[in-house]
Design an enzyme around this catalytic site. Structure first.
Site, PDB file in Angstrom:
ATOM      1  N   ASP A 234     -20.988 -33.628  34.457  1.00  0.00           N
ATOM      2  CA  ASP A 234     -19.953 -33.098  33.565  1.00  0.00           C
ATOM      3  C   ASP A 234     -18.555 -33.530  34.007  1.00  0.00           C
ATOM      4  OD1 ASP A 234     -22.360 -31.503  33.693  1.00  0.00           O
ATOM      5  OD2 ASP A 234     -21.372 -30.017  32.424  1.00  0.00           O
TER       6      ASP A 234
ATOM      7  N   HIS B 172     -15.787 -32.646  31.524  1.00  0.00           N
ATOM      8  CA  HIS B 172     -15.085 -31.515  30.883  1.00  0.00           C
ATOM      9  C   HIS B 172     -13.574 -31.709  30.794  1.00  0.00           C
ATOM     10  CE1 HIS B 172     -18.074 -28.634  29.721  1.00  0.00           C
ATOM     11  NE2 HIS B 172     -18.673 -28.690  30.889  1.00  0.00           N
TER      12      HIS B 172
ATOM     13  N   ASP C   1     -21.250 -33.578  28.443  1.00  0.00           N
ATOM     14  CA  ASP C   1     -20.103 -32.667  28.600  1.00  0.00           C
ATOM     15  C   ASP C   1     -18.864 -33.426  29.066  1.00  0.00           C
ATOM     16  OD1 ASP C   1     -21.721 -30.651  27.742  1.00  0.00           O
ATOM     17  OD2 ASP C   1     -21.388 -29.326  29.456  1.00  0.00           O
TER      18      ASP C   1
ATOM     19  N   ASP D 208     -14.101 -30.529  26.246  1.00  0.00           N
ATOM     20  CA  ASP D 208     -14.002 -29.057  26.252  1.00  0.00           C
ATOM     21  C   ASP D 208     -13.557 -28.525  27.613  1.00  0.00           C
ATOM     22  OD1 ASP D 208     -14.520 -28.443  23.610  1.00  0.00           O
ATOM     23  OD2 ASP D 208     -16.677 -28.171  23.909  1.00  0.00           O
ATOM     24  N   ARG D 209     -12.926 -27.351  27.544  1.00  0.00           N
ATOM     25  CA  ARG D 209     -12.405 -26.623  28.706  1.00  0.00           C
ATOM     26  C   ARG D 209     -11.203 -27.338  29.328  1.00  0.00           C
ATOM     27  NH1 ARG D 209     -14.814 -22.041  30.177  1.00  0.00           N
ATOM     28  NH2 ARG D 209     -16.957 -21.612  29.534  1.00  0.00           N
TER      29      ARG D 209
ATOM     30  N   ASN E 228     -24.443 -30.302  25.930  1.00  0.00           N
ATOM     31  CA  ASN E 228     -24.385 -29.178  24.994  1.00  0.00           C
ATOM     32  C   ASN E 228     -22.989 -28.971  24.423  1.00  0.00           C
ATOM     33  OD1 ASN E 228     -23.803 -28.175  27.772  1.00  0.00           O
ATOM     34  ND2 ASN E 228     -23.483 -26.224  26.733  1.00  0.00           N
ATOM     35  N   HIS E 229     -21.958 -29.520  25.093  1.00  0.00           N
ATOM     36  CA  HIS E 229     -20.594 -29.388  24.573  1.00  0.00           C
ATOM     37  C   HIS E 229     -20.213 -30.506  23.612  1.00  0.00           C
ATOM     38  CE1 HIS E 229     -18.548 -25.895  26.425  1.00  0.00           C
ATOM     39  NE2 HIS E 229     -19.568 -25.975  27.256  1.00  0.00           N
TER      40      HIS E 229
ATOM     41  N   HIS F 141     -28.941 -33.949  30.140  1.00  0.00           N
ATOM     42  CA  HIS F 141     -27.864 -33.036  30.502  1.00  0.00           C
ATOM     43  C   HIS F 141     -28.409 -31.691  30.977  1.00  0.00           C
ATOM     44  CE1 HIS F 141     -23.926 -31.239  30.604  1.00  0.00           C
ATOM     45  NE2 HIS F 141     -24.399 -30.213  29.926  1.00  0.00           N
TER      46      HIS F 141
ATOM     47  N   ARG G  27     -28.703 -18.382  29.823  1.00  0.00           N
ATOM     48  CA  ARG G  27     -27.599 -18.725  28.922  1.00  0.00           C
ATOM     49  C   ARG G  27     -27.798 -18.176  27.512  1.00  0.00           C
ATOM     50  NH1 ARG G  27     -24.656 -23.274  31.106  1.00  0.00           N
ATOM     51  NH2 ARG G  27     -25.743 -24.182  32.894  1.00  0.00           N
TER      52      ARG G  27
ATOM     53  N   HIS H 170     -24.879 -29.970  33.865  1.00  0.00           N
ATOM     54  CA  HIS H 170     -24.875 -28.695  33.141  1.00  0.00           C
ATOM     55  C   HIS H 170     -24.486 -27.472  33.969  1.00  0.00           C
ATOM     56  CE1 HIS H 170     -25.857 -26.315  29.676  1.00  0.00           C
ATOM     57  NE2 HIS H 170     -27.044 -25.907  30.069  1.00  0.00           N
TER      58      HIS H 170
END
Length: 505
Positions: free
Chosen positions: A244, A246, A273, A276-277, A305-306, A360, A408, A435
């Site tokens: 990730d 991010h 990923d 995001d964030r 997943n993002h 991922h 989750r 992840h």
């Protein structure tokens, strides 16, 4: 089933009585309160794992106080364990229906999972209890707008063309004073990528015309790739695997500094990923897409997943795209929607030298899944809530054998026996997934057969973790790990572009 549940309830009561017989209720409550207060301090310092541990101990001492479950639910949300957060928030409400924070916690977890209608019900419950609470009313109204917008977009979706078919590049005029990176004959070159790296490092923008050209080209490239991409790494060649990112652009630059820029002789795989964030997601994704266009057979990207519309709406990428390319977010030309089209086409997993499978998230509840099954997955859509595609993006390993419901709330937890059977069935050596935040940036479990790599150090500027990447060679698939610390970045906080409603929790 009822008998089984009754037996479980009896067993729980017996455990409670056994504890109570050893100490007085007052002593137990006092000890639980000390544990809760200690947990609160760890929570304040962003050590959510330790906070969860202490909240759990407080609950063991005194399992009848809603606030303990509510606090642990919040810590679970911070560590993205939304399924456990939902369970704790619901338990808190069973103990105390008037415990308002539990409604917020449950709404927050449901929103993180894209279950906006369920979140709206909890906001509505708060408004009924506290009709004069302006903050609760604002959240209720904002969540209601999201639900209505989703319903409207679903209703008109069939009538609209894909955004990629509506973009008129000729209308995107390049101003005379533009001094940023320029595509050469419409193509990405090494000079363009090097200029792009510097431009983004200096917090400048890529012109919208070139941005759209890259997006349209990358869409065509990914469209022609399979859901499972096979990679051949020749003997002696180094290959790098990153987890990730991010939106942490300056940490991405640091990876390239430590490990060299991607090239034909220095191939990379980024395992989902990308966005995001972190608040430099636009910079990350355009750099990664540019490298993919420059080295299509030496640079690989897997969906995380993002890389989905719901996550992007909540965690900042959509807001960041709108902010950095505002003029082009119109009915006829939505850059954020074009990103969604592209993310739907990203490969779901990769297989190196027929020996290492990379995805991922993780493995599957169905023990019969094969690599051929993964090749046949129809990925051009938003991630479903069940099945192989969902699990590739969302699953996590566990230490106990078998499978269980995900912490989750989406995907599957899978044990060492599941990993072993899958590898034997498909004649693989091990799996690499991402992840999850890991303190050293990586983790090796399941007898060395399940490896996690996470490449966003000091995740969200608060987790204190290292990032890591993995090096292998074609003739030695033994993973070699490099951990690294976070580097400074401009004063823009993570989640700066996130949905304002999500930031209220």
């Amino acid at each position: 089933m009822l008998l089984s549940m009754d037996a479980e309830n009896v067993e729980e009561k017996e455990k409670e009585e056994e504890i109570l017989n050893k100490q007085s209720p007052e002593e137990l409550q006092a000890e639980a309160e000390k544990l809760k207060n200690a947990a609160n301090e760890f929570f304040k310092n962003a050590d959510y794992v330790k906070a969860i541990e202490l909240y759990s101990q407080a609950i063991e001492k005194w399992p009848r106080l809603a606030a303990y479950y509510g606090n642990r639910s919040f810590a679970y949300i911070k560590t993205e364990m939304f399924g456990l957060a939902l369970t704790d928030a619901t338990m808190a409400l069973q103990l105390d229906r008037s415990y308002i924070k539990a409604y917020y916690r449950r709404a927050s977890a449901n929103m993180a999972l894209g279950k906006f209608k369920l979140a709206l019900k909890d906001f509505e419950a708060v408004v009924k209890v506290k009709p004069s609470d302006k903050d609760a009313r604002a959240k209720f109204n904002e969540c209601g707008k999201i639900v209505k917008r989703i319903a409207f977009e679903k209703a008109i979706a069939v009538e609209e063309k894909p955004v990629s078919e509506t973009i008129d590049l000729e209308s995107l005029t390049i101003e005379g004073d533009y001094s940023g990176p320029v595509l050469e004959d419409g193509k990405v070159t090494l000079k363009f990528v090097q200029d792009l790296l510097d431009t983004f490092r200096d917090q400048k923008k890529l012109h919208s015309r070139f941005a759209f050209q890259i997006l349209l080209q990358i869409k065509d490239l990914f469209k022609n790739q399979p859901s499972l991409v096979d990679i051949d790494v020749p003997k002696g060649q180094k290959f790098t695997i990153c987890g990730d990112i991010h939106g942490q652009y300056y940490d991405l630059l640091n990876i390239f500094k430590l490990n060299g820029l991607p090239s034909v002789d220095n191939p990379y795989l980024f395992n989902g990923d990308f966005v995001d964030r972190g608040s430099f997601s636009v910079e990350c994704i355009f750099v990664l897409f540019s490298f993919k266009l420059l080295y299509p057979d030496s640079f690989y990207m897997a969906r995380g997943n993002h890389e989905s519309a719901t996550m992007n709406q909540m965690y900042g990428f959509e807001g960041e795209v709108k902010s950095k390319y505002p003029f082009y977010f119109s009915k006829s030309s939505k850059m954020a929607d074009l990103f969604t089209e592209i993310f739907n086409l990203l490969p779901l997993c990769h297989c190196i030298n027929n020996k290492i499978l990379l995805m991922h998230g993780g493995l599957f509840r169905d023990e019969n899944v094969t690599l051929d099954d993964l090749r046949k997955v129809d990925r051009n859509r938003q991630p479903p809530e069940t099945g192989a595609m969902c699990e590739l993006l969302w699953s996590d390993p566990q230490m106990m054998c078998g499978t269980s419901d995900s912490k989750r709330g989406v995907g599957t937890m899978f044990g060492p026996d599941v990993t072993k059977k899958f590898l034997q069935k498909n004649k693989l050596d091990y799996i690499v997934r991402s992840h999850e935040v890991k303190q050293e940036g990586y983790e090796v479990i399941h007898d060395g057969k399940c490896i996690t790599v996470f490449s966003a150090p000091n995740y969200c500027d608060q987790m204190g973790n290292k990032g890591a990447f993995i090096n292998i060679t074609g003739d030695d698939l033994t993973p070699k790990f490099t951990s690294f610390e976070a580097v400074p970045h401009p004063n823009v906080k993570p989640m700066a572009y996130a949905n304002p409603l999500f930031g209220l929790f």
